[in-house]
Write a protein that holds these residues in place. Structure first.
Motif, PDB file in Angstrom:
ATOM      1  N   VAL A  99       0.873  -1.170   0.000  1.00  0.00           N
ATOM      2  CA  VAL A  99       0.000   0.000   0.000  1.00  0.00           C
ATOM      3  C   VAL A  99       0.911   1.221   0.000  1.00  0.00           C
ATOM      4  O   VAL A  99       1.803   1.337   0.853  1.00  0.00           O
ATOM      5  CB  VAL A  99      -0.937   0.023   1.220  1.00  0.00           C
ATOM      6  CG1 VAL A  99      -1.800   1.283   1.196  1.00  0.00           C
ATOM      7  CG2 VAL A  99      -1.807  -1.223   1.248  1.00  0.00           C
ATOM      8  N   TYR A 100       0.706   2.100  -0.952  1.00  0.00           N
ATOM      9  CA  TYR A 100       1.529   3.293  -1.090  1.00  0.00           C
ATOM     10  C   TYR A 100       0.779   4.493  -0.515  1.00  0.00           C
ATOM     11  O   TYR A 100      -0.394   4.732  -0.849  1.00  0.00           O
ATOM     12  CB  TYR A 100       1.873   3.531  -2.555  1.00  0.00           C
ATOM     13  CG  TYR A 100       2.950   2.598  -3.050  1.00  0.00           C
ATOM     14  CD1 TYR A 100       2.702   1.239  -3.214  1.00  0.00           C
ATOM     15  CD2 TYR A 100       4.238   3.067  -3.324  1.00  0.00           C
ATOM     16  CE1 TYR A 100       3.696   0.362  -3.636  1.00  0.00           C
ATOM     17  CE2 TYR A 100       5.240   2.204  -3.758  1.00  0.00           C
ATOM     18  CZ  TYR A 100       4.963   0.862  -3.912  1.00  0.00           C
ATOM     19  OH  TYR A 100       5.956   0.005  -4.324  1.00  0.00           O
ATOM     20  N   TYR A 101       1.487   5.240   0.319  1.00  0.00           N
ATOM     21  CA  TYR A 101       0.897   6.396   1.003  1.00  0.00           C
ATOM     22  C   TYR A 101       1.622   7.671   0.605  1.00  0.00           C
ATOM     23  O   TYR A 101       2.853   7.720   0.578  1.00  0.00           O
ATOM     24  CB  TYR A 101       1.011   6.238   2.517  1.00  0.00           C
ATOM     25  CG  TYR A 101       0.222   5.096   3.087  1.00  0.00           C
ATOM     26  CD1 TYR A 101       0.791   3.838   3.245  1.00  0.00           C
ATOM     27  CD2 TYR A 101      -1.096   5.276   3.493  1.00  0.00           C
ATOM     28  CE1 TYR A 101       0.078   2.780   3.779  1.00  0.00           C
ATOM     29  CE2 TYR A 101      -1.827   4.227   4.035  1.00  0.00           C
ATOM     30  CZ  TYR A 101      -1.227   2.985   4.166  1.00  0.00           C
ATOM     31  OH  TYR A 101      -1.941   1.944   4.704  1.00  0.00           O
ATOM     32  N   CYS A 102       0.851   8.690   0.363  1.00  0.00           N
ATOM     33  CA  CYS A 102       1.381  10.019   0.132  1.00  0.00           C
ATOM     34  C   CYS A 102       1.509  10.728   1.479  1.00  0.00           C
ATOM     35  O   CYS A 102       0.656  10.563   2.362  1.00  0.00           O
ATOM     36  CB  CYS A 102       0.425  10.778  -0.787  1.00  0.00           C
ATOM     37  SG  CYS A 102       0.904  12.458  -1.158  1.00  0.00           S
ATOM     38  N   ASN A 103       2.552  11.508   1.624  1.00  0.00           N
ATOM     39  CA  ASN A 103       2.783  12.259   2.864  1.00  0.00           C
ATOM     40  C   ASN A 103       3.132  13.698   2.540  1.00  0.00           C
ATOM     41  O   ASN A 103       3.860  13.973   1.591  1.00  0.00           O
ATOM     42  CB  ASN A 103       3.918  11.613   3.653  1.00  0.00           C
ATOM     43  CG  ASN A 103       4.324  12.423   4.868  1.00  0.00           C
ATOM     44  OD1 ASN A 103       5.240  13.246   4.798  1.00  0.00           O
ATOM     45  ND2 ASN A 103       3.646  12.200   5.970  1.00  0.00           N
ATOM     46  N   ALA A 104       2.588  14.593   3.336  1.00  0.00           N
ATOM     47  CA  ALA A 104       2.975  15.997   3.292  1.00  0.00           C
ATOM     48  C   ALA A 104       3.422  16.379   4.691  1.00  0.00           C
ATOM     49  O   ALA A 104       2.837  15.930   5.682  1.00  0.00           O
ATOM     50  CB  ALA A 104       1.810  16.878   2.864  1.00  0.00           C
ATOM     51  N   ASN A 105       4.467  17.170   4.787  1.00  0.00           N
ATOM     52  CA  ASN A 105       4.962  17.493   6.120  1.00  0.00           C
ATOM     53  C   ASN A 105       5.589  18.861   6.190  1.00  0.00           C
ATOM     54  O   ASN A 105       6.035  19.423   5.196  1.00  0.00           O
ATOM     55  CB  ASN A 105       5.946  16.417   6.592  1.00  0.00           C
ATOM     56  CG  ASN A 105       7.187  16.347   5.735  1.00  0.00           C
ATOM     57  OD1 ASN A 105       8.166  17.054   5.960  1.00  0.00           O
ATOM     58  ND2 ASN A 105       7.144  15.507   4.715  1.00  0.00           N
ATOM     59  N   GLY A 106       5.595  19.377   7.421  1.00  0.00           N
ATOM     60  CA  GLY A 106       6.236  20.639   7.732  1.00  0.00           C
ATOM     61  C   GLY A 106       7.068  20.467   8.984  1.00  0.00           C
ATOM     62  O   GLY A 106       7.344  19.348   9.414  1.00  0.00           O
ATOM     63  N   ARG A 107       7.437  21.570   9.609  1.00  0.00           N
ATOM     64  CA  ARG A 107       8.331  21.485  10.772  1.00  0.00           C
ATOM     65  C   ARG A 107       7.683  20.784  11.946  1.00  0.00           C
ATOM     66  O   ARG A 107       8.344  20.108  12.732  1.00  0.00           O
ATOM     67  CB  ARG A 107       8.774  22.891  11.172  1.00  0.00           C
ATOM     68  CG  ARG A 107       9.728  23.522  10.181  1.00  0.00           C
ATOM     69  CD  ARG A 107      10.291  24.830  10.686  1.00  0.00           C
ATOM     70  NE  ARG A 107      11.251  25.398   9.749  1.00  0.00           N
ATOM     71  CZ  ARG A 107      11.923  26.514   9.981  1.00  0.00           C
ATOM     72  NH1 ARG A 107      11.748  27.173  11.099  1.00  0.00           N
ATOM     73  NH2 ARG A 107      12.772  26.961   9.080  1.00  0.00           N
ATOM     74  N   ALA A 108       6.386  20.952  12.092  1.00  0.00           N
ATOM     75  CA  ALA A 108       5.739  20.394  13.280  1.00  0.00           C
ATOM     76  C   ALA A 108       4.488  19.599  12.951  1.00  0.00           C
ATOM     77  O   ALA A 108       3.655  19.376  13.813  1.00  0.00           O
ATOM     78  CB  ALA A 108       5.401  21.519  14.260  1.00  0.00           C
ATOM     79  N   TRP A 109       4.367  19.154  11.730  1.00  0.00           N
ATOM     80  CA  TRP A 109       3.179  18.407  11.355  1.00  0.00           C
ATOM     81  C   TRP A 109       3.478  17.446  10.216  1.00  0.00           C
ATOM     82  O   TRP A 109       4.477  17.584   9.519  1.00  0.00           O
ATOM     83  CB  TRP A 109       2.042  19.354  10.946  1.00  0.00           C
ATOM     84  CG  TRP A 109       2.385  20.200   9.760  1.00  0.00           C
ATOM     85  CD1 TRP A 109       3.016  21.420   9.783  1.00  0.00           C
ATOM     86  CD2 TRP A 109       2.169  19.896   8.374  1.00  0.00           C
ATOM     87  NE1 TRP A 109       3.175  21.887   8.512  1.00  0.00           N
ATOM     88  CE2 TRP A 109       2.669  20.988   7.620  1.00  0.00           C
ATOM     89  CE3 TRP A 109       1.577  18.831   7.706  1.00  0.00           C
ATOM     90  CZ2 TRP A 109       2.606  21.017   6.237  1.00  0.00           C
ATOM     91  CZ3 TRP A 109       1.505  18.860   6.327  1.00  0.00           C
ATOM     92  CH2 TRP A 109       2.031  19.942   5.606  1.00  0.00           C
ATOM     93  N   SER A 110       2.585  16.464  10.102  1.00  0.00           N
ATOM     94  CA  SER A 110       2.701  15.475   9.039  1.00  0.00           C
ATOM     95  C   SER A 110       1.298  14.955   8.741  1.00  0.00           C
ATOM     96  O   SER A 110       0.548  14.655   9.658  1.00  0.00           O
ATOM     97  CB  SER A 110       3.610  14.319   9.483  1.00  0.00           C
ATOM     98  OG  SER A 110       3.729  13.351   8.463  1.00  0.00           O
ATOM     99  N   SER A 111       0.963  14.863   7.477  1.00  0.00           N
ATOM    100  CA  SER A 111      -0.348  14.360   7.071  1.00  0.00           C
ATOM    101  C   SER A 111      -0.184  13.232   6.067  1.00  0.00           C
ATOM    102  O   SER A 111       0.757  13.248   5.276  1.00  0.00           O
ATOM    103  CB  SER A 111      -1.188  15.479   6.442  1.00  0.00           C
ATOM    104  OG  SER A 111      -1.578  16.412   7.411  1.00  0.00           O
TER     105      SER A 111
END
Length: 111
Positions: free
Chosen positions: A88-100
């Motif tokens: 299962v492939y997941y996309c991730n977006a992230n910043g300094r203090a967060w991840s989705s």
């Protein structure tokens, strides 16, 4: 809350190709991860907002991550697929203090 919508998974024969897409609600540092059956989630590739990329050794030379900032979309072009790429492939977006994370899309490589 960052919205991520993945598409493009499916069943493909060994040696085949697939392209995954991840539409985001903005432009962020992004990545693709995968979780093979019975294993932990692992990094596949990442890309910064400036287009700097990083790949897992297992996919170097076969997978390409890219982005279209005008469309807020990141792609994962997967060539020369192997049965061990099944996950299962997941996309991730992230910043300094967060991840989705996206909801995940199944990729199955089998004859």
């Amino acid at each position: 809350q960052v919205q991520l919508v993945e598409s493009g998974g499916g069943l493909v024969q060994p040696g085949g190709s697939l392209r995954l897409s991840c539409a985001a609600s903005g432009n962020y540092r992004m990545g693709w991860y995968r979780q093979p059956p019975g294993k932990q989630r692992e990094l596949v590739a990442t890309i910064t907002t400036d287009g700097i990329t990083n790949y897992a050794d297992s996919v170097k030379g076969r997978f390409t991550i890219s982005r279209d900032n005008a469309k807020n979309t990141v792609y994962l072009q997967m060539n020369s697929l192997k049965p061990e790429d099944t996950a299962v492939y997941y996309c991730n977006a992230n910043g300094r203090a967060w991840s989705s994370w996206g909801q995940g899309t199944q990729v199955t490589v089998s004859s």
